[in-house]
Design an enzyme around this catalytic site. Structure first.
Site: not given
Ligand SMILES: *Cc1c(COP(=O)(O)O)cnc(C)c1O
Length: 377
Positions: A51, A103, A175, A200
């Site tokens: 952890r 988001y 982000d 992603k």
């Molecule tokens: C998918 C996404 C998130 C959240 O991420 P997870 O891995 O699904 O928890 C945050 N910001 C953006 C721009 C995203 O496309």
């Protein structure tokens, strides 16, 4: 190994790690949750308990910090776990400025959970510097930017917002999930924090969840986030880290190819009579195209969205007629996806009813264009 030990003992001792001095080219997966303490009480590489730290996580964190030009990175079990840690690092009474099309789950997390812990927020149009300026309060601690935004592909001038944040003693967070560091490096543009949903493009194959926080400096905020990571334990498994790191090895190739195809698809769709509007920052008709051209490189990404001429039903029908674009949420994988975004975000969302969000994969560009041609025909 002692031959006198009984079967049960042999079963345990014979299967523990005995491999020293091997030099694998690629990273092995270190599933062990605990590490042997040296006689003097120290631990090699400071790995004590997974952890707190794990070799696979360390390699992933070092890699993402380097690719995003930051000093330090913390990896989490999902993008939302990383985002949760950001909000936890703030204090009750702090104010956040969020984009009106942030988001959707970020908005949900702040408005449903963190307002009960005393965080305040304002949503603004992040393409309008005056609106952001007017939203700043004496307790504004963080400005949140997503550029290109989801799902309308709006572009925010990161450099300008960075200056605004700095002069008001607020942190700027970007982000960077959609462009990835291949197309945009926000720390070089003045951001203090960069976050990723590694689910992603980093992972790239729609088979692992992950999140990362990169900080420009290893300052107090960084130490607080590191503490939250290790104490709250929303950490990625060693296998998850291995999968994301493996994805990163082909990140540049995938992004470049997917971006080229997306640009081709966008220019095809722009001329189609069944399409009311194409949202893609690479198009000269995009309202913030010049800002995108200034702060992005190598292209404008593999995400776009379109407004289908007609209503929700027409848009749904088109999505269902596509053969090479799977109707599913998420993005950034090798396979092309299409999504009716409003029905995922719910009735309160500002997303138009006839909007389809497209994640362009690694299929042949001509095949993907031909697929839209038949679906719109
Ligand atoms: C998918 C996404 C998130 C959240 O991420 P997870 O891995 O699904 O928890 C945050 N910001 C953006 C721009 C995203 O496309």
């Amino acid at each position: 190994m002692n031959k006198e030990w009984h079967f049960e003992t042999q079963a345990i001792k014979s299967t523990q790690n005995q491999m020293t001095g091997i030099r694998p080219v690629n990273m092995p997966i270190y599933l062990s949750t605990t590490f042997i303490r040296n006689e003097d009480g120290s631990y090699n590489n400071n790995f004590i308990y997974s952890r707190h730290g794990n070799p696979n996580r360390q390699i992933l964190e070092n890699s993402v910090a380097r690719l995003e030009k930051g000093e330090v990175c913390y990896a989490f079990s999902s993008g939302m776990a990383a985002i949760h840690a950001i909000f936890q690092s703030l204090k009750a009474g702090d104010h956040i400025i969020l984009p009106d099309d942030v988001y959707y789950n970020v908005y949900m997390l702040v408005s449903q959970v963190f307002t009960r812990w005393g965080l305040e927020f304002t949503r603004v149009d992040m393409t309008d510097i005056n609106e952001i300026t007017n939203a700043i309060q004496s307790n504004t601690a963080l400005i949140w930017v997503e550029s290109p935004s989801n799902p309308q592909l709006k572009i925010t001038d990161i450099k300008k917002v960075a200056e605004l944040a700095r002069s008001n003693h607020a942190l700027l967070l970007v982000d960077n999930t959609w462009p990835s560091p291949v197309l945009q490096q926000p720390i070089e543009l003045g951001a203090d924090i960069v976050i990723h949903s590694a689910t992603k493009y980093f992972g790239g194959h729609s088979d692992v969840l992950g999140g990362c926080i990169v900080l420009k400096e290893k300052n107090d905020t960084a130490r607080r986030i590191g503490q939250i990571q290790s104490l709250s334990g929303g950490v990625p498994s060693p296998f998850d880290c291995w999968l994301v790191a493996r994805g990163i090895q082909t990140l540049h190739l995938r992004i470049m190819a997917q971006t080229r195809t997306a640009a081709k698809l966008a220019s095809y769709l722009v001329g189609h009579s069944m399409i009311e509007k194409v949202n893609y920052p690479g198009l000269e008709s995009h309202p913030q195209h010049l800002i995108a051209a200034k702060q992005m490189r190598n292209g404008y990404g593999a995400m776009l969205s379109v407004l289908v001429r007609g209503d929700r039903e027409t848009a749904m029908k088109v999505a269902n007629k596509l053969n090479l674009f799977t109707t599913a949420t998420s993005l950034g994988g090798v396979e092309s996806l299409v999504e009716h975004r409003k029905s995922v975000e719910g009735p309160d969302s500002p997303t138009p009813d006839n909007l389809l969000r497209i994640s362009v994969g690694l299929e042949n560009a001509d095949d993907l264009v031909a697929d839209w041609e038949q679906a719109l025909g």
